[in-house]
Design an enzyme around this catalytic site. Structure first.
Site, PDB file in Angstrom:
ATOM      1  N   GLU A 156      39.790  38.479  47.529  1.00  8.46           N
ATOM      2  CA  GLU A 156      40.191  38.659  46.129  1.00  8.46           C
ATOM      3  C   GLU A 156      40.901  40.000  45.950  1.00  8.46           C
ATOM      4  O   GLU A 156      40.519  40.990  46.562  1.00  8.46           O
ATOM      5  CB  GLU A 156      38.938  38.658  45.229  1.00  8.46           C
ATOM      6  CG  GLU A 156      38.191  37.348  45.273  1.00  8.46           C
ATOM      7  CD  GLU A 156      36.889  37.389  44.489  1.00  8.46           C
ATOM      8  OE1 GLU A 156      36.703  38.301  43.657  1.00  8.46           O
ATOM      9  OE2 GLU A 156      36.057  36.499  44.734  1.00  8.46           O
ATOM     10  N   CYS A 160      32.699  40.747  41.948  1.00  8.88           N
ATOM     11  CA  CYS A 160      33.380  40.750  43.231  1.00  8.88           C
ATOM     12  C   CYS A 160      32.797  39.671  44.143  1.00  8.88           C
ATOM     13  O   CYS A 160      31.603  39.580  44.318  1.00  8.88           O
ATOM     14  CB  CYS A 160      33.190  42.135  43.824  1.00  8.88           C
ATOM     15  SG  CYS A 160      33.263  42.212  45.574  1.00  8.88           S
TER      16      CYS A 160
HETATM   17  C1  LIG Z   1      32.385  45.511  45.402  1.00 14.79           C
HETATM   18  S1  LIG Z   1      32.087  47.176  45.742  1.00 14.79           S
HETATM   19  C2  LIG Z   1      33.334  47.527  46.978  1.00 14.79           C
HETATM   20  C3  LIG Z   1      33.389  48.962  47.407  1.00 14.79           C
HETATM   21  C4  LIG Z   1      32.175  49.478  48.171  1.00 14.79           C
HETATM   22  N1  LIG Z   1      31.627  48.531  49.040  1.00 14.79           N
HETATM   23  C5  LIG Z   1      31.132  50.006  47.180  1.00 14.79           C
HETATM   24  O1  LIG Z   1      30.058  49.420  47.112  1.00 14.79           O
HETATM   25  O2  LIG Z   1      31.435  51.010  46.541  1.00 14.79           O
HETATM   26  C6  LIG Z   1      32.739  48.028  44.305  1.00 14.79           C
HETATM   27  C7  LIG Z   1      31.758  48.218  43.191  1.00 14.79           C
HETATM   28  O3  LIG Z   1      31.409  46.943  42.650  1.00 14.79           O
HETATM   29  C8  LIG Z   1      30.088  47.015  42.182  1.00 14.79           C
HETATM   30  N2  LIG Z   1      29.493  45.693  42.023  1.00 14.79           N
HETATM   31  C9  LIG Z   1      29.196  44.793  42.982  1.00 14.79           C
HETATM   32  N3  LIG Z   1      28.639  43.685  42.444  1.00 14.79           N
HETATM   33  C10 LIG Z   1      28.594  43.897  41.104  1.00 14.79           C
HETATM   34  C11 LIG Z   1      28.124  43.124  39.988  1.00 14.79           C
HETATM   35  N4  LIG Z   1      27.624  41.914  40.147  1.00 14.79           N
HETATM   36  N5  LIG Z   1      28.241  43.666  38.750  1.00 14.79           N
HETATM   37  C12 LIG Z   1      28.765  44.906  38.564  1.00 14.79           C
HETATM   38  N6  LIG Z   1      29.220  45.679  39.575  1.00 14.79           N
HETATM   39  C13 LIG Z   1      29.133  45.183  40.835  1.00 14.79           C
HETATM   40  C14 LIG Z   1      29.416  47.836  43.260  1.00 14.79           C
HETATM   41  O4  LIG Z   1      28.232  48.388  42.796  1.00 14.79           O
HETATM   42  C15 LIG Z   1      30.459  48.889  43.591  1.00 14.79           C
HETATM   43  O5  LIG Z   1      30.259  50.057  42.839  1.00 14.79           O
HETATM   44  S1  SF4 Z   2      28.599  46.448  46.505  1.00 16.76           S
HETATM   45 FE1  SF4 Z   2      27.452  46.544  48.439  1.00 16.76          FE
HETATM   46  S2  SF4 Z   2      27.559  44.467  49.317  1.00 16.76           S
HETATM   47 FE2  SF4 Z   2      29.120  44.622  47.693  1.00 16.76          FE
HETATM   48  S3  SF4 Z   2      30.963  45.203  48.751  1.00 16.76           S
HETATM   49 FE3  SF4 Z   2      30.033  47.147  48.057  1.00 16.76          FE
HETATM   50  S4  SF4 Z   2      28.728  47.744  49.780  1.00 16.76           S
HETATM   51 FE4  SF4 Z   2      29.274  45.615  50.149  1.00 16.76          FE
END
Ligand SMILES: C[S@@+](CC[C@H](N)C(=O)[O-])C[C@H]1O[C@@H](n2cnc3c(N)ncnc32)[C@H](O)[C@@H]1O
Ligand code: SF4
Length: 361
Positions: free
Chosen positions: A88, A322
């Site tokens: 995505e 995400c």
């Molecule tokens: C998908 S992660 C990708 C970057 C990296 N892995 C990180 O965790 O910072 C980016 C942000 O999306 C947030 N995130 C993931 N799932 C989420 C959800 N269901 N609702 C809100 N924020 C979410 C994570 O906490 C993170 O701060």
């Molecule tokens: S929120 Fe956690 S599981 Fe999701 S992409 Fe970031 S590090 Fe990976």
């Protein structure tokens, strides 16, 4: 594919550094090469002969599968990679783009859809830049956040190679490249040494080390205190504030003890705390606090000296979490608000010829 492989192909065909820079700049800025800016004769003949195939290979790196426009002005894009995997990207309001760095993720945060699959595969540096190229075919992009699927620290060489090209040839300001991570010693070692130093977002989520181990089960064991100390050091070296990410989970990290912890850790720091209410996912047991509670937290933190922003994650109405689009496409069910490419008829549809067929299935 990695950018280093593109460079190798160009050099083998006789490209001098100036030709290599020019072609990579044109590609990363979403221009077709050779462009109107330079006559084709500027390039050596042997190099010109390989360009049609190279162009075709770059255009095929990511293919648009479906587009999910949101009322907030963002557009979630489901993209297909050459091996059939999907990822995505999200076009954000105000010329931003959120890109993915891995298919799946090994960290396994309990509130994140992407973490549920584990790591499936790394995304090459050229595939990361190709997401920007594709985004630019739909809208101007002046800010790239590495906040899509995956943990950038676990694919560090590729992410830094993409950042280097975007920040040198790709016309993205260095502080408009935002590296989002759960925190990893390799990040704090490598980022300060890189030519293009991105801004840093640290996904903190709690000030309680034991709770953090539960929420982010396979994140490196760095205490919140140490994470903030390392973030501070990076902020001093770059002159950019650190963004702390805090996914708000009702009854878990939205209570008074956490507010005290945040003030203890972040008061007076060169930092912004982003409170992001949890984006509900059917399969997960968590809930987001009420908007009123989230606002109250932001107000109290502000009053107590922590610069705090309350943010919605983009595309709430179209599978904003995400990894949700990918999960849904794997189950072959159309998401809310999805538009097939044939319905939209965008320039990007031309970019990825096979995609329209796939989107209609
Ligand atoms: C998908 S992660 C990708 C970057 C990296 N892995 C990180 O965790 O910072 C980016 C942000 O999306 C947030 N995130 C993931 N799932 C989420 C959800 N269901 N609702 C809100 N924020 C979410 C994570 O906490 C993170 O701060
Ligand atoms: S929120 Fe956690 S599981 Fe999701 S992409 Fe970031 S590090 Fe990976």
């Amino acid at each position: 594919m990695h950018i280093a492989e593109i460079r190798e192909r160009l050099r083998t065909a006789g490209a001098a550094p100036i030709h290599e820079q020019y072609l990579l700049r044109e590609w990363s800025q979403g221009e077709t090469f050779p462009s109107r800016r330079k006559p084709e004769e500027f390039l050596p003949r042997a190099l010109r002969t390989i360009l049609p195939q190279l162009k075709a290979d770059l255009a095929a790196l990511v293919a648009l599968r479906s587009v999910h426009p949101s009322q907030d002005g963002s557009e979630r894009l489901l993209l297909g990679l050459r091996d059939g995997q999907t990822i995505e990207s999200v076009l954000l309001p105000r010329e931003g783009l959120c890109v993915s760095t891995q298919v799946g993720c090994a960290v396994g945060c309990v509130f994140c859809m992407t973490g549920r699959s584990g790591l499936i595969r790394q995304i090459g540096s050229a595939e990361i830049v190709a997401q920007v190229v594709l985004g630019r075919q739909r809208r101007p992009v002046r800010r790239v956040v590495f906040m899509g699927m995956g943990e950038p620290a676990h694919n560090l060489d590729a992410v830094l190679e993409a950042i280097d090209l975007l920040g040198t040839g790709g016309a993205i300001g260095h502080k408009n490249l935002v590296f989002s991570t759960v925190g990893d010693l390799r990040v704090f070692e490598r980022l300060p040494k890189s030519t293009v130093k991105p801004a840093l977002a640290l996904s903190l989520h709690t000030t309680d080390a034991a709770l953090r181990e539960q929420l982010l089960p396979r994140a490196p064991r760095i205490t919140p205190e140490n994470l903030v100390a390392m973030g501070d050091d990076y902020a001093r070296r770059t002159g950019y504030p650190i963004q702390y990410q805090w996914t708000l989970l009702e009854g878990i990290n939205d209570g008074p003890a956490e507010l005290d912890g945040i003030v203890r850790l972040l008061k007076g720091r060169y930092a912004v705390l982003n409170l992001i209410p949890f984006n509900a996912i059917d399969e997960l047991p968590f809930r987001r606090p009420t908007w009123e509670r989230a606002r109250e937290m932001a107000r109290e933190l502000h009053r107590r000296g922590v610069l705090t922003k309350l943010r919605q994650s983009a595309g709430q109405d179209v599978e904003g979490g995400c990894g949700q689009l990918r999960a849904r496409s794997a189950n072959r069910v159309a998401g809310p608000g999805a538009q097939s490419l044939s319905a939209i008829g965008t320039r990007a549809a031309g970019h990825a010829p096979g995609a329209a067929d796939q989107a209609q299935r």
